[in-house]
Write an enzyme that holds these catalytic residues in place. Structure first.
Site, PDB file in Angstrom:
ATOM      1  N   GLU A  98      -7.944  25.077   5.425  1.00  0.00           N
ATOM      2  CA  GLU A  98      -9.163  25.370   5.131  1.00  0.00           C
ATOM      3  C   GLU A  98     -10.241  25.080   6.049  1.00  0.00           C
ATOM      4  O   GLU A  98      -9.720  24.391   7.117  1.00  0.00           O
ATOM      5  CB  GLU A  98      -9.427  24.177   4.090  1.00  0.00           C
ATOM      6  CG  GLU A  98      -8.601  24.517   2.565  1.00  0.00           C
ATOM      7  CD  GLU A  98      -8.813  23.208   1.640  1.00  0.00           C
ATOM      8  OE1 GLU A  98      -8.601  23.241   0.524  1.00  0.00           O
ATOM      9  OE2 GLU A  98      -8.759  22.082   2.295  1.00  0.00           O
ATOM     10  N   CYS A 111     -16.395  23.959  10.928  1.00  0.00           N
ATOM     11  CA  CYS A 111     -15.271  22.817  10.746  1.00  0.00           C
ATOM     12  C   CYS A 111     -13.955  23.379  10.687  1.00  0.00           C
ATOM     13  O   CYS A 111     -13.698  24.059   9.711  1.00  0.00           O
ATOM     14  CB  CYS A 111     -15.534  21.832   9.745  1.00  0.00           C
ATOM     15  SG  CYS A 111     -14.254  20.244  10.012  1.00  0.00           S
ATOM     16  N   CYS A 118      -1.251  16.968   7.819  1.00  0.00           N
ATOM     17  CA  CYS A 118      -1.394  16.453   8.881  1.00  0.00           C
ATOM     18  C   CYS A 118      -0.323  14.954   8.890  1.00  0.00           C
ATOM     19  O   CYS A 118       0.257  14.779   7.851  1.00  0.00           O
ATOM     20  CB  CYS A 118      -2.781  15.516   8.743  1.00  0.00           C
ATOM     21  SG  CYS A 118      -3.155  14.709  10.385  1.00  0.00           S
ATOM     22  N   CYS A 122      -3.539   8.713   7.513  1.00  0.00           N
ATOM     23  CA  CYS A 122      -4.497   7.867   7.508  1.00  0.00           C
ATOM     24  C   CYS A 122      -4.792   7.287   5.849  1.00  0.00           C
ATOM     25  O   CYS A 122      -4.832   8.230   4.969  1.00  0.00           O
ATOM     26  CB  CYS A 122      -5.994   8.267   7.950  1.00  0.00           C
ATOM     27  SG  CYS A 122      -5.825   8.590   9.769  1.00  0.00           S
ATOM     28  N   CYS A 125      -7.644   9.546   3.916  1.00  0.00           N
ATOM     29  CA  CYS A 125      -7.811  10.848   4.058  1.00  0.00           C
ATOM     30  C   CYS A 125      -6.855  11.589   2.874  1.00  0.00           C
ATOM     31  O   CYS A 125      -5.699  11.355   2.996  1.00  0.00           O
ATOM     32  CB  CYS A 125      -7.590  11.105   5.416  1.00  0.00           C
ATOM     33  SG  CYS A 125      -7.897  12.919   5.811  1.00  0.00           S
ATOM     34  N   SER A 202     -12.065  16.293  17.650  1.00  0.00           N
ATOM     35  CA  SER A 202     -12.081  14.991  17.105  1.00  0.00           C
ATOM     36  C   SER A 202     -10.615  14.483  17.058  1.00  0.00           C
ATOM     37  O   SER A 202      -9.653  15.091  16.643  1.00  0.00           O
ATOM     38  CB  SER A 202     -12.527  15.032  15.838  1.00  0.00           C
ATOM     39  OG  SER A 202     -12.853  13.582  15.401  1.00  0.00           O
ATOM     40  N   SER A 225     -12.072   9.154  16.007  1.00  0.00           N
ATOM     41  CA  SER A 225     -12.163   8.295  14.716  1.00  0.00           C
ATOM     42  C   SER A 225     -11.605   6.783  14.802  1.00  0.00           C
ATOM     43  O   SER A 225     -10.445   6.730  14.770  1.00  0.00           O
ATOM     44  CB  SER A 225     -11.204   9.435  13.682  1.00  0.00           C
ATOM     45  OG  SER A 225     -11.669  10.628  13.544  1.00  0.00           O
ATOM     46  N   ASN A 227     -12.917   3.760  13.105  1.00  0.00           N
ATOM     47  CA  ASN A 227     -12.598   3.439  11.745  1.00  0.00           C
ATOM     48  C   ASN A 227     -12.459   1.843  11.469  1.00  0.00           C
ATOM     49  O   ASN A 227     -12.185   1.366  10.453  1.00  0.00           O
ATOM     50  CB  ASN A 227     -11.859   4.556  11.249  1.00  0.00           C
ATOM     51  CG  ASN A 227     -12.215   5.720  11.033  1.00  0.00           C
ATOM     52  OD1 ASN A 227     -13.352   6.161  11.168  1.00  0.00           O
ATOM     53  ND2 ASN A 227     -11.359   6.310  10.836  1.00  0.00           N
ATOM     54  N   CYS A 344     -15.860  15.244   4.682  1.00  0.00           N
ATOM     55  CA  CYS A 344     -14.796  14.636   5.515  1.00  0.00           C
ATOM     56  C   CYS A 344     -13.632  13.743   4.483  1.00  0.00           C
ATOM     57  O   CYS A 344     -13.875  13.047   3.682  1.00  0.00           O
ATOM     58  CB  CYS A 344     -15.519  13.618   6.423  1.00  0.00           C
ATOM     59  SG  CYS A 344     -16.846  14.090   7.387  1.00  0.00           S
TER      60      CYS A 344
END
Ligand code: SAH
Length: 359
Positions: A98, A111, A118, A122, A125, A202, A225, A227, A344
């Site tokens: 996407e 983006c 991934c 996290c 996410c 990022s 990132s 966080n 996000c």
């Protein structure tokens, strides 16, 4: 349909200098062919060799036999109320990736994804829930941009894509070779010709990748990132930090040869009761001391299967205030596209119309 075997060279993957080497050394062609081919592949983004009208027919036929030209297929576009849109693409081997398009007044930011799924894991996410299927090739990364451009054109939208963020699905620094090639291609004057000032990569904090980027002969904007402000909380949210600790991360960032006028962006997903305390806010400026930087504070977007919630707006403000007082630029980014799961952390490789996955 391209039937050449998988290990043949994919023309769209090659940077300008790789293409030049291929043209001259492998094909035995004259050097100027590189300009022609690269312009067709990345300036015009044609997917059909026969459209390359200034390339001799024999060469086109030879390329057709000896190379591949992988492209993505746009399978779904979902518009958000706020003007952003999510495009879902299918790779040649059937996976979904996407991209998100975020129009601002005169410009459009895009983006891009770098992996199918991934591996970072996290906790906040949605992409993490997919696990990692595979990394994208450079050609697949840049083709997201070309598909978006084509889609805008079809709609009669003549706004230019002015900014690119590598913040879609996946961890760019876990796919650094292809990420780097895609950057070189996108920045090339005969390609999309985007300035390195308008491109941001990022990372969740893959330290060896940051160390490699420090040796590159070009620079793009780097976003981290972050966080969390302590190793303990960061480990809970981002398992990757067990391997690459906050200490190591900041050692790498302090050593990063940041170009003049560039600043590192720290992204901070704000989660009520987890990382939004006054102590966190007080620790942040101390943690980043010595790194020229700014902050993007992102109230967490809801994700299936997690009960993280964003703090109330006044709490978000209270968190930002001391960081501003310490002299930093703080942007609170209310994510775009939350109504279409394009914000996000919400890219989960799911289609709105799932039947589209069946061919
Ligand atoms: N893997 C890279 C690239 C993805 S960027 C990275 O981690 O930087 C995705 C950004 O969205 C990251 O800054 C991440 O912290 C943020 N994010 C992830 N899930 C989110 C969520 N649920 N709400 C708000 N931001 C989120």
């Amino acid at each position: 349909m391209n039937t050449t075997p998988k290990d043949t060279v994919d023309l769209r993957d090659l940077t300008y200098s790789e293409l030049e080497r291929y043209v001259v050394e492998d094909l035995g062609e004259r050097r100027f062919r590189t300009d022609q081919l690269f312009s067709w592949l990345h300036g015009q983004a044609v997917t059909d060799l026969d459209l390359m009208t200034n390339v001799a027919k024999e060469l086109r036929q030879r390329l057709g036999r000896e190379t591949r030209l992988t492209t993505l297929q746009t399978v779904e576009v979902v518009d958000s109320k706020d003007g952003s849109a999510k495009l879902a693409f299918r790779t040649a081997d059937g996976h979904l990736v996407e991209s998100v398009l975020m129009p601002e007044e005169r410009k459009i930011s895009v983006c891009l994804s770098t992996q199918v799924g991934c591996a970072m894991g996290c906790a906040f996410c949605a992409t993490a829930g997919l696990g990692l299927t595979r990394s994208l090739t450079a050609g697949e990364i840049v083709d997201q941009l070309y598909r978006i451009r084509a889609w805008l054109q079809d709609r009669g939208d003549d706004r230019r894509i002015s900014n690119i963020v590598y913040m879609g699905m996946g961890e760019p620094l876990a796919n650094l070779r292809q990420t780097r090639r895609s950057l070189e291609i996108i920045m090339h004057p005969l390609g999309a010709n985007l300035s390195s000032r308008r491109i941001t990569v990022s990372t969740a904090g893959v330290v060896p990748g940051i160390e490699r980027m420090a040796t590159w002969d070009f620079q793009v904007n780097l976003a981290i990132s972050l966080n969390a402000t302590t190793q303990q909380v960061r480990e809970r949210l981002m398992p990757i930090t067990r391997r690459y600790s906050l200490d190591r991360l900041f050692t790498a960032l302090r050593a990063f040869p940041l170009e003049k006028r560039r600043r590192i962006t720290f992204e901070y997903v704000l989660i009520a009761g987890v990382n939004d305390s006054d102590e966190d806010a007080a620790r942040l400026p101390r943690l980043v001391a010595g790194v020229p930087c700014k902050f993007n504070i992102i109230p967490v977007n809801p994700v299936d299967g997690s009960d993280f919630a964003p703090p109330a707006p006044d709490r978000v403000e209270a968190f930002c205030a001391p960081i501003r007082r310490a002299g930093y630029t703080v942007i609170t980014r209310n994510s775009r596209g939350a109504d279409i799961s394009a914000a996000c952390g919400q890219l989960a490789g799911r289609l709105k119309s799932p039947n589209l996955t069946d061919e």
